[in-house]
Design a protein around this motif. Structure first.
Motif, PDB file in Angstrom:
ATOM      1  N   MET A 107      12.360 -12.370  33.102  1.00  0.00           N
ATOM      2  CA  MET A 107      12.017 -12.428  31.690  1.00  0.00           C
ATOM      3  C   MET A 107      12.645 -13.655  31.027  1.00  0.00           C
ATOM      4  O   MET A 107      13.809 -13.929  31.234  1.00  0.00           O
ATOM      5  CB  MET A 107      12.529 -11.186  30.996  1.00  0.00           C
ATOM      6  N   GLU A 108      11.855 -14.320  30.223  1.00  0.00           N
ATOM      7  CA  GLU A 108      12.314 -15.553  29.607  1.00  0.00           C
ATOM      8  C   GLU A 108      13.220 -15.294  28.415  1.00  0.00           C
ATOM      9  O   GLU A 108      13.053 -14.342  27.682  1.00  0.00           O
ATOM     10  CB  GLU A 108      11.100 -16.315  29.075  1.00  0.00           C
ATOM     11  N   GLN A 109      14.162 -16.150  28.193  1.00  0.00           N
ATOM     12  CA  GLN A 109      14.902 -16.124  26.933  1.00  0.00           C
ATOM     13  C   GLN A 109      15.225 -17.557  26.557  1.00  0.00           C
ATOM     14  O   GLN A 109      16.010 -18.216  27.173  1.00  0.00           O
ATOM     15  CB  GLN A 109      16.148 -15.275  27.008  1.00  0.00           C
ATOM     16  N   LYS A 110      14.556 -18.011  25.534  1.00  0.00           N
ATOM     17  CA  LYS A 110      14.706 -19.405  25.119  1.00  0.00           C
ATOM     18  C   LYS A 110      14.902 -19.429  23.614  1.00  0.00           C
ATOM     19  O   LYS A 110      14.324 -18.636  22.886  1.00  0.00           O
ATOM     20  CB  LYS A 110      13.411 -20.167  25.447  1.00  0.00           C
ATOM     21  N   ASN A 111      15.719 -20.379  23.159  1.00  0.00           N
ATOM     22  CA  ASN A 111      15.823 -20.536  21.713  1.00  0.00           C
ATOM     23  C   ASN A 111      14.595 -21.266  21.207  1.00  0.00           C
ATOM     24  O   ASN A 111      14.162 -22.257  21.779  1.00  0.00           O
ATOM     25  CB  ASN A 111      17.098 -21.282  21.366  1.00  0.00           C
ATOM     26  N   ILE A 112      14.032 -20.760  20.130  1.00  0.00           N
ATOM     27  CA  ILE A 112      12.771 -21.284  19.614  1.00  0.00           C
ATOM     28  C   ILE A 112      13.071 -22.249  18.479  1.00  0.00           C
ATOM     29  O   ILE A 112      13.817 -21.909  17.563  1.00  0.00           O
ATOM     30  CB  ILE A 112      11.889 -20.125  19.079  1.00  0.00           C
ATOM     31  N   PRO A 113      12.478 -23.464  18.496  1.00  0.00           N
ATOM     32  CA  PRO A 113      12.721 -24.406  17.395  1.00  0.00           C
ATOM     33  C   PRO A 113      12.335 -23.789  16.042  1.00  0.00           C
ATOM     34  O   PRO A 113      11.328 -23.106  15.930  1.00  0.00           O
ATOM     35  CB  PRO A 113      11.784 -25.583  17.733  1.00  0.00           C
ATOM     36  N   GLN A 114      13.169 -24.075  15.022  1.00  0.00           N
ATOM     37  CA  GLN A 114      12.926 -23.560  13.665  1.00  0.00           C
ATOM     38  C   GLN A 114      11.525 -23.913  13.168  1.00  0.00           C
ATOM     39  O   GLN A 114      10.858 -23.113  12.528  1.00  0.00           O
ATOM     40  CB  GLN A 114      13.965 -24.141  12.690  1.00  0.00           C
TER      41      GLN A 114
ATOM     42  N   LYS B 110       7.847  -0.380  22.334  1.00  0.00           N
ATOM     43  CA  LYS B 110       8.369  -0.879  23.616  1.00  0.00           C
ATOM     44  C   LYS B 110       9.557  -1.814  23.361  1.00  0.00           C
ATOM     45  O   LYS B 110      10.566  -1.770  24.053  1.00  0.00           O
ATOM     46  CB  LYS B 110       7.247  -1.602  24.361  1.00  0.00           C
ATOM     47  N   ARG B 111       9.400  -2.642  22.324  1.00  0.00           N
ATOM     48  CA  ARG B 111      10.460  -3.581  21.958  1.00  0.00           C
ATOM     49  C   ARG B 111      11.751  -2.830  21.595  1.00  0.00           C
ATOM     50  O   ARG B 111      12.847  -3.190  22.026  1.00  0.00           O
ATOM     51  CB  ARG B 111       9.958  -4.409  20.773  1.00  0.00           C
ATOM     52  N   LYS B 112      11.593  -1.756  20.796  1.00  0.00           N
ATOM     53  CA  LYS B 112      12.772  -0.974  20.387  1.00  0.00           C
ATOM     54  C   LYS B 112      13.445  -0.352  21.604  1.00  0.00           C
ATOM     55  O   LYS B 112      14.673  -0.348  21.721  1.00  0.00           O
ATOM     56  CB  LYS B 112      12.352   0.134  19.414  1.00  0.00           C
ATOM     57  N   ARG B 113      12.627   0.192  22.514  1.00  0.00           N
ATOM     58  CA  ARG B 113      13.205   0.811  23.716  1.00  0.00           C
ATOM     59  C   ARG B 113      13.973  -0.237  24.518  1.00  0.00           C
ATOM     60  O   ARG B 113      15.061   0.018  25.008  1.00  0.00           O
ATOM     61  CB  ARG B 113      12.095   1.428  24.584  1.00  0.00           C
TER      62      ARG B 113
ATOM     63  N   LEU C   3       6.220 -12.529  33.378  1.00  0.00           N
ATOM     64  CA  LEU C   3       5.521 -13.111  32.216  1.00  0.00           C
ATOM     65  C   LEU C   3       6.476 -13.178  31.023  1.00  0.00           C
ATOM     66  O   LEU C   3       7.352 -12.329  30.872  1.00  0.00           O
ATOM     67  CB  LEU C   3       4.272 -12.304  31.863  1.00  0.00           C
ATOM     68  N   PRO C   4       6.271 -14.197  30.161  1.00  0.00           N
ATOM     69  CA  PRO C   4       7.300 -14.513  29.154  1.00  0.00           C
ATOM     70  C   PRO C   4       7.629 -13.394  28.170  1.00  0.00           C
ATOM     71  O   PRO C   4       8.738 -13.355  27.663  1.00  0.00           O
ATOM     72  CB  PRO C   4       6.717 -15.723  28.408  1.00  0.00           C
ATOM     73  N   MET C   5       6.697 -12.481  27.890  1.00  0.00           N
ATOM     74  CA  MET C   5       7.018 -11.458  26.893  1.00  0.00           C
ATOM     75  C   MET C   5       6.815 -10.042  27.433  1.00  0.00           C
ATOM     76  O   MET C   5       6.546  -9.107  26.666  1.00  0.00           O
ATOM     77  CB  MET C   5       6.203 -11.707  25.630  1.00  0.00           C
ATOM     78  N   SER C   6       6.973  -9.901  28.756  1.00  0.00           N
ATOM     79  CA  SER C   6       6.690  -8.606  29.377  1.00  0.00           C
ATOM     80  C   SER C   6       7.648  -7.504  28.911  1.00  0.00           C
ATOM     81  O   SER C   6       7.353  -6.326  29.076  1.00  0.00           O
ATOM     82  CB  SER C   6       6.758  -8.723  30.897  1.00  0.00           C
ATOM     83  N   ASN C   7       8.775  -7.877  28.286  1.00  0.00           N
ATOM     84  CA  ASN C   7       9.698  -6.839  27.812  1.00  0.00           C
ATOM     85  C   ASN C   7       9.209  -6.165  26.532  1.00  0.00           C
ATOM     86  O   ASN C   7       9.708  -5.122  26.145  1.00  0.00           O
ATOM     87  CB  ASN C   7      11.119  -7.404  27.616  1.00  0.00           C
ATOM     88  N   ARG C   8       8.221  -6.756  25.855  1.00  0.00           N
ATOM     89  CA  ARG C   8       7.778  -6.178  24.581  1.00  0.00           C
ATOM     90  C   ARG C   8       6.267  -6.178  24.392  1.00  0.00           C
ATOM     91  O   ARG C   8       5.771  -5.820  23.328  1.00  0.00           O
ATOM     92  CB  ARG C   8       8.456  -6.877  23.412  1.00  0.00           C
ATOM     93  N   ARG C   9       5.539  -6.600  25.406  1.00  0.00           N
ATOM     94  CA  ARG C   9       4.075  -6.607  25.287  1.00  0.00           C
ATOM     95  C   ARG C   9       3.460  -5.832  26.438  1.00  0.00           C
ATOM     96  O   ARG C   9       4.043  -5.737  27.512  1.00  0.00           O
ATOM     97  CB  ARG C   9       3.557  -8.044  25.286  1.00  0.00           C
ATOM     98  N   GLU C  10       2.260  -5.311  26.223  1.00  0.00           N
ATOM     99  CA  GLU C  10       1.521  -4.683  27.311  1.00  0.00           C
ATOM    100  C   GLU C  10       0.030  -4.870  27.101  1.00  0.00           C
ATOM    101  O   GLU C  10      -0.403  -5.443  26.095  1.00  0.00           O
ATOM    102  CB  GLU C  10       1.923  -3.216  27.521  1.00  0.00           C
ATOM    103  N   ASP C  11      -0.754  -4.435  28.089  1.00  0.00           N
ATOM    104  CA  ASP C  11      -2.193  -4.663  28.074  1.00  0.00           C
ATOM    105  C   ASP C  11      -2.924  -3.318  28.052  1.00  0.00           C
ATOM    106  O   ASP C  11      -2.380  -2.312  28.519  1.00  0.00           O
ATOM    107  CB  ASP C  11      -2.638  -5.411  29.345  1.00  0.00           C
ATOM    108  N   ILE C  12      -4.148  -3.326  27.546  1.00  0.00           N
ATOM    109  CA  ILE C  12      -5.020  -2.143  27.675  1.00  0.00           C
ATOM    110  C   ILE C  12      -6.262  -2.556  28.451  1.00  0.00           C
ATOM    111  O   ILE C  12      -6.867  -3.597  28.162  1.00  0.00           O
ATOM    112  CB  ILE C  12      -5.408  -1.574  26.287  1.00  0.00           C
ATOM    113  N   LEU C  13      -6.620  -1.734  29.444  1.00  0.00           N
ATOM    114  CA  LEU C  13      -7.859  -1.943  30.191  1.00  0.00           C
ATOM    115  C   LEU C  13      -8.821  -0.813  29.858  1.00  0.00           C
ATOM    116  O   LEU C  13      -8.455   0.365  29.996  1.00  0.00           O
ATOM    117  CB  LEU C  13      -7.571  -1.952  31.703  1.00  0.00           C
ATOM    118  N   ILE C  14     -10.016  -1.176  29.408  1.00  0.00           N
ATOM    119  CA  ILE C  14     -11.063  -0.187  29.138  1.00  0.00           C
ATOM    120  C   ILE C  14     -12.214  -0.453  30.100  1.00  0.00           C
ATOM    121  O   ILE C  14     -12.645  -1.603  30.254  1.00  0.00           O
ATOM    122  CB  ILE C  14     -11.534  -0.259  27.668  1.00  0.00           C
ATOM    123  N   VAL C  15     -12.668   0.596  30.769  1.00  0.00           N
ATOM    124  CA  VAL C  15     -13.758   0.458  31.737  1.00  0.00           C
ATOM    125  C   VAL C  15     -14.896   1.372  31.300  1.00  0.00           C
ATOM    126  O   VAL C  15     -14.677   2.577  31.081  1.00  0.00           O
ATOM    127  CB  VAL C  15     -13.299   0.854  33.163  1.00  0.00           C
ATOM    128  N   LYS C  16     -16.092   0.804  31.172  1.00  0.00           N
ATOM    129  CA  LYS C  16     -17.244   1.619  30.753  1.00  0.00           C
ATOM    130  C   LYS C  16     -17.774   2.389  31.959  1.00  0.00           C
ATOM    131  O   LYS C  16     -17.887   1.826  33.052  1.00  0.00           O
ATOM    132  CB  LYS C  16     -18.342   0.719  30.205  1.00  0.00           C
TER     133      LYS C  16
END
Ligand SMILES: C[S@@+](CC[C@H](N)C(=O)[O-])C[C@H]1O[C@@H](n2cnc3c(N)ncnc32)[C@H](O)[C@@H]1O
Length: 257
Positions: A1-8, A179-182, A243-256
């Motif tokens: 997991m990435e941790q980088k300081n982000i420019p202001q 997820k982020r809070k957890r 992936l850079p934000m896998s600690n707080r993001r997730e995906d949804i897959l919908i299949v018809k």
């Protein structure tokens, strides 16, 4: 997991983005392709091949030749170029959707078209004829903007209407505040916070107040239930750990079905 300081400057620039402000970023010659799509370089530069591999692992239809693919909110960085190249190699018909300023920055698909405008309101004339005909719809890192600016169910209902039988829709890279809070309540999250802030403080305590602009477990579970009730299969999927934000993001897959 990435941790980088982000420019202001990036923090200010990307604070409150919407469809129109993305088109303004697209036209700013001083920004990198990653900044034009609302990301500090550290979050995307060199990472988009891994993002595509994660998408590919979740969407088996992407292996099929001669199918129809739609990328909603495709942006202008490496990811859309990798998708375009993949579709060309598989002889797939690719529809690329975003604002005109964003689309002007990327090559035309080998087979397919660019569809400019806000989905679904400004794209209906061109896309409605594809109802029940699209085997793959990717909308990556777009949904949270629709959550703030549009109507998520109108957006998703229109996506599902476009899906062919057995078609797959990936709503990728959804920031989930639950997820982020957890994560930040865990030992790994505390270390992440301390490394990021270069302090020995603890992450701020979280509250139970409703955050109108934030997606939480309730929103994601509601989506799963709505589209299962509409006869689809629907799943919440984790992102690959690198992936850079896998600690707080997730995906949804919908299949018809
Ligand atoms: C964070 S960028 C993601 C770009 C690309 N999908 C990626 O992940 O590399 C979000 C993009 O979605 C577009 N977008 C937001 N809402 C949209 C909508 N309703 N219809 C079409 N494009 C949209 C924006 O213009 C922007 O280019």
């Amino acid at each position: 997991m990435e941790q980088k300081n982000i420019p202001q400057a990036d923090i200010q620039r990307f604070k409150q983005l919407n469809f129109q402000s993305f088109q303004d970023l697209a036209q700013d010659p001083n920004l990198s392709p990653y900044q034009k799509i609302g990301f500090p370089n550290a979050y995307r530069e060199g990472k988009e091949r891994a993002i595509f591999e994660d998408i590919l692992a979740k969407m088996s239809n992407l292996q099929l030749p001669n199918i129809n693919v739609l990328d909603i909110g495709c942006g202008c960085s490496d990811l859309v170029q990798i998708i375009t190249q993949h579709c060309a190699e598989k002889s797939q018909f690719l529809l690329l959707n975003d604002g005109k300023a964003m689309l002007d920055l990327i090559p035309n698909p080998a087979q397919g078209a660019k569809v400019a405008g806000y989905f679904p309101q400004q794209t209906a004339d061109i896309l409605n004829p594809y109802q029940n005909q699209i085997e793959v719809i990717i909308t990556y890192s777009v949904f949270h903007y629709v959550f703030e600016e549009g109507n998520i169910y109108n957006f998703l209902d229109n996506c599902v209407n476009l899906l062919a039988p057995q078609g797959q829709l990936l709503i990728g890279d959804i920031p989930n505040v639950s997820k982020r809070k957890r994560f930040f309540a865990s030992e790994a999250g505390i270390k992440y916070h301390q490394n990021y802030t270069q302090t020995d403080t603890f992450p701020p305590a979280f509250s139970y107040e409703i955050a109108p602009d934030q997606i939480d477990d309730g929103v994601l579970f509601g989506i799963i239930q709505r589209y299962r009730n509409a006869g689809c299969e629907a799943y919440i999927l984790p992102q690959r750990a690198d992936l850079p934000m896998s600690n707080r993001r997730e995906d949804i897959l919908i299949v018809k079905n």
